[in-house]
Design an enzyme around this catalytic site. Sequence first.
Site, PDB file in Angstrom:
ATOM      1  N   GLY A 165      57.548  -1.261 -13.846  1.00 13.22           N
ATOM      2  CA  GLY A 165      57.865  -2.546 -15.030  1.00 13.22           C
ATOM      3  C   GLY A 165      59.307  -2.458 -14.535  1.00 13.22           C
TER       4      GLY A 165
ATOM      5  N   ASP B 224      54.838   7.258 -27.640  1.00 13.39           N
ATOM      6  CA  ASP B 224      55.358   6.661 -29.037  1.00 13.39           C
ATOM      7  C   ASP B 224      54.466   7.286 -30.010  1.00 13.39           C
ATOM      8  OD1 ASP B 224      57.419   5.708 -27.439  1.00 13.39           O
ATOM      9  OD2 ASP B 224      56.733   3.507 -28.322  1.00 13.39           O
TER      10      ASP B 224
ATOM     11  N   TYR C   1      65.343  -3.804 -24.309  1.00 11.92           N
ATOM     12  CA  TYR C   1      63.655  -4.640 -24.294  1.00 11.92           C
ATOM     13  C   TYR C   1      63.685  -5.546 -23.362  1.00 11.92           C
ATOM     14  CZ  TYR C   1      62.516  -1.516 -28.245  1.00 11.92           C
ATOM     15  OH  TYR C   1      62.693  -0.905 -28.320  1.00 11.92           O
TER      16      TYR C   1
ATOM     17  N   ILE D  20      58.333   7.776 -19.181  1.00 13.98           N
ATOM     18  CA  ILE D  20      57.397   7.625 -19.820  1.00 13.98           C
ATOM     19  C   ILE D  20      57.465   7.098 -21.429  1.00 13.98           C
ATOM     20  CG2 ILE D  20      55.597   8.478 -18.533  1.00 13.98           C
ATOM     21  CD1 ILE D  20      55.480  10.664 -19.895  1.00 13.98           C
ATOM     22  N   THR D  21      56.792   6.363 -21.976  1.00 15.94           N
ATOM     23  CA  THR D  21      56.678   6.357 -23.572  1.00 15.94           C
ATOM     24  C   THR D  21      55.601   7.637 -23.820  1.00 15.94           C
ATOM     25  OG1 THR D  21      55.372   4.498 -23.792  1.00 15.94           O
ATOM     26  CG2 THR D  21      58.061   4.811 -23.344  1.00 15.94           C
TER      27      THR D  21
ATOM     28  N   ASN E  70      63.958   6.058 -11.699  1.00 17.09           N
ATOM     29  CA  ASN E  70      63.817   5.219 -12.401  1.00 17.09           C
ATOM     30  C   ASN E  70      62.554   5.825 -13.344  1.00 17.09           C
ATOM     31  OD1 ASN E  70      62.926   2.640 -13.829  1.00 17.09           O
ATOM     32  ND2 ASN E  70      61.549   2.669 -11.718  1.00 17.09           N
TER      33      ASN E  70
ATOM     34  N   TYR F 292      61.646  10.373 -26.870  1.00 14.27           N
ATOM     35  CA  TYR F 292      62.181   9.565 -25.762  1.00 14.27           C
ATOM     36  C   TYR F 292      63.468   9.043 -26.329  1.00 14.27           C
ATOM     37  CZ  TYR F 292      62.553   4.764 -22.843  1.00 14.27           C
ATOM     38  OH  TYR F 292      62.690   4.311 -21.661  1.00 14.27           O
TER      39      TYR F 292
HETATM   40  N1  CAA Z   1      62.019   1.515 -39.322  1.00 10.56           N
HETATM   41  C1  CAA Z   1      61.660   1.640 -40.567  1.00 10.56           C
HETATM   42  N2  CAA Z   1      59.844   1.414 -40.610  1.00 10.56           N
HETATM   43  C2  CAA Z   1      59.107   1.253 -39.592  1.00 10.56           C
HETATM   44  C3  CAA Z   1      59.858   1.091 -38.339  1.00 10.56           C
HETATM   45  C4  CAA Z   1      60.892   0.764 -38.558  1.00 10.56           C
HETATM   46  N3  CAA Z   1      62.403   0.469 -37.285  1.00 10.56           N
HETATM   47  N4  CAA Z   1      58.585   0.716 -37.752  1.00 10.56           N
HETATM   48  C5  CAA Z   1      57.377   1.119 -38.538  1.00 10.56           C
HETATM   49  N5  CAA Z   1      58.063   0.765 -39.667  1.00 10.56           N
HETATM   50  C6  CAA Z   1      57.698   1.580 -41.238  1.00 10.56           C
HETATM   51  C7  CAA Z   1      56.525   0.626 -41.430  1.00 10.56           C
HETATM   52  O1  CAA Z   1      56.503  -0.681 -41.579  1.00 10.56           O
HETATM   53  C8  CAA Z   1      55.061   1.435 -41.349  1.00 10.56           C
HETATM   54  O2  CAA Z   1      55.892   1.201 -43.057  1.00 10.56           O
HETATM   55  P1  CAA Z   1      54.622   1.387 -43.600  1.00 10.56           P
HETATM   56  O3  CAA Z   1      53.505   2.701 -43.587  1.00 10.56           O
HETATM   57  O4  CAA Z   1      55.298   1.311 -45.659  1.00 10.56           O
HETATM   58  O5  CAA Z   1      53.464   0.295 -43.908  1.00 10.56           O
HETATM   59  C9  CAA Z   1      55.492   2.862 -41.178  1.00 10.56           C
HETATM   60  O6  CAA Z   1      56.636   2.919 -40.314  1.00 10.56           O
HETATM   61  C10 CAA Z   1      53.990   2.831 -39.980  1.00 10.56           C
HETATM   62  O7  CAA Z   1      54.354   2.139 -38.802  1.00 10.56           O
HETATM   63  P2  CAA Z   1      53.749   1.048 -38.025  1.00 10.56           P
HETATM   64  O8  CAA Z   1      52.289   0.016 -38.775  1.00 10.56           O
HETATM   65  O9  CAA Z   1      54.442   0.518 -36.546  1.00 10.56           O
HETATM   66  O10 CAA Z   1      53.223   2.960 -37.753  1.00 10.56           O
HETATM   67  P3  CAA Z   1      51.935   3.288 -36.066  1.00 10.56           P
HETATM   68  O11 CAA Z   1      51.772   4.639 -36.416  1.00 10.56           O
HETATM   69  O12 CAA Z   1      50.837   2.048 -36.520  1.00 10.56           O
HETATM   70  O13 CAA Z   1      52.829   3.121 -34.941  1.00 10.56           O
HETATM   71  C11 CAA Z   1      54.464   3.161 -32.949  1.00 10.56           C
HETATM   72  C12 CAA Z   1      53.893   3.858 -34.623  1.00 10.56           C
HETATM   73  C13 CAA Z   1      52.976   3.847 -32.395  1.00 10.56           C
HETATM   74  C14 CAA Z   1      55.831   4.094 -33.279  1.00 10.56           C
HETATM   75  C15 CAA Z   1      54.917   1.504 -33.967  1.00 10.56           C
HETATM   76  O14 CAA Z   1      55.758   1.303 -34.726  1.00 10.56           O
HETATM   77  C16 CAA Z   1      55.297   1.197 -32.113  1.00 10.56           C
HETATM   78  O15 CAA Z   1      54.637   1.034 -31.118  1.00 10.56           O
HETATM   79  N6  CAA Z   1      56.835   0.949 -32.468  1.00 10.56           N
HETATM   80  C17 CAA Z   1      57.887   0.632 -31.262  1.00 10.56           C
HETATM   81  C18 CAA Z   1      58.448   1.817 -30.764  1.00 10.56           C
HETATM   82  C19 CAA Z   1      59.480   0.878 -28.949  1.00 10.56           C
HETATM   83  O16 CAA Z   1      60.142   0.058 -29.827  1.00 10.56           O
HETATM   84  N7  CAA Z   1      58.995   1.724 -28.173  1.00 10.56           N
HETATM   85  C20 CAA Z   1      60.066   1.033 -27.392  1.00 10.56           C
HETATM   86  C21 CAA Z   1      59.056   0.924 -25.931  1.00 10.56           C
HETATM   87  S1  CAA Z   1      59.602   0.111 -24.413  1.00 10.56           S
HETATM   88  C22 CAA Z   1      60.823   1.253 -24.020  1.00 10.56           C
HETATM   89  O17 CAA Z   1      61.138   2.188 -24.550  1.00 10.56           O
HETATM   90  C23 CAA Z   1      61.502   0.688 -23.627  1.00 10.56           C
HETATM   91  C24 CAA Z   1      63.380   0.816 -23.568  1.00 10.56           C
HETATM   92  O18 CAA Z   1      63.331   1.949 -23.089  1.00 10.56           O
HETATM   93  C25 CAA Z   1      63.330  -0.281 -24.565  1.00 10.56           C
END
Ligand code: CAA
Length: 247
Positions: A14, A95, A186, A92-93, A89, A154
């Site tokens: 990407g 997460d 993002y 991977i993620t 560049n 990451y």
């Molecule tokens: N801060 C605090 N709490 C959080 C939170 C945050 N940012 N995000 C989620 N939570 C909490 C939720 O509210 C939830 O709480 P409860 O159990 O009390 O309801 C708990 O944590 C679990 O959250 P999820 O339901 O999201 O948990 P999951 O196991 O289904 O998923 C995860 C976990 C895979 C990490 C998912 O939250 C996710 O994908 N998050 C985004 C991660 C992200 O931003 N990745 C970036 C990818 S792009 C990239 O990396 C490029 C770059 O360089 C920018």
Amino acid sequence: MSKRVAVVTGASGGLGEPICKAMYEQGHTVVGSYLPGTDKEALEWQEQMRSEGYELFLYPLDVSDFDSCGSFVAVVEKEVGPIDILINNAGITRDAPLKRLQHQQWREVISTNLDSMYNMCQPVFDNMCSRGWGRIVNISSLNGEKGQFGQANYSAAKAGIYGFTKAIAQEGARKGVTVNALSPGYIDSPMVRQVPEKVLESIIGQIPVGRLGTPREIGKAVAFLTSEDSGFVTGTNLSVNGGQYMS
Ligand code: CAA
């Protein structure tokens, strides 16, 4: 503009694609790498680029493997020419919140996103220094700057890039070799589109500019850091994140 050989790892990704395009538009000879075992997809992508007017060399490379990086550099320097510009560049993620983060997910991300910096810079750096010119851009991330829930692996790897970048920037400074990090926020890319929709919506709500970044905005930022005129910019980090984190 001088025509130089620019290597972009993870070329078809990407961010890799817009970086390749920006390098080509700068007049450079562009060499991309792709993950071994994905030859069919990589060749299709190369053909697609050709149909859009971008001619690129393409080689398979596992950036997490030190010996493969050395061999890749040797082959490129023999078949295409000395590497003057390197864009690290490929990344991977894997997460997961720490309580579910498996050791393998930790290792894969650290070796692909951080070990790769050493693996690629080590074999090109001395040659750049000897020739008195070089540009290295290490792609980090907003999430290396601020940390991100679910990305301990990451965020750690991307933060490690800053120390590495500043160290070798000092080693190259008097030799005409600049080394900088670039931290995308993002960006509208396949990696970001993997983030669950609800989570992504809330992330976009935290971006002052009010939208995802475009891939082209990353390509253009890399073009600046690799230009002839950027020789006084070294050891720094360029954040391209719509104001989401202001350090
Ligand atoms: N801060 C605090 N709490 C959080 C939170 C945050 N940012 N995000 C989620 N939570 C909490 C939720 O509210 C939830 O709480 P409860 O159990 O009390 O309801 C708990 O944590 C679990 O959250 P999820 O339901 O999201 O948990 P999951 O196991 O289904 O998923 C995860 C976990 C895979 C990490 C998912 O939250 C996710 O994908 N998050 C985004 C991660 C992200 O931003 N990745 C970036 C990818 S792009 C990239 O990396 C490029 C770059 O360089 C920018």
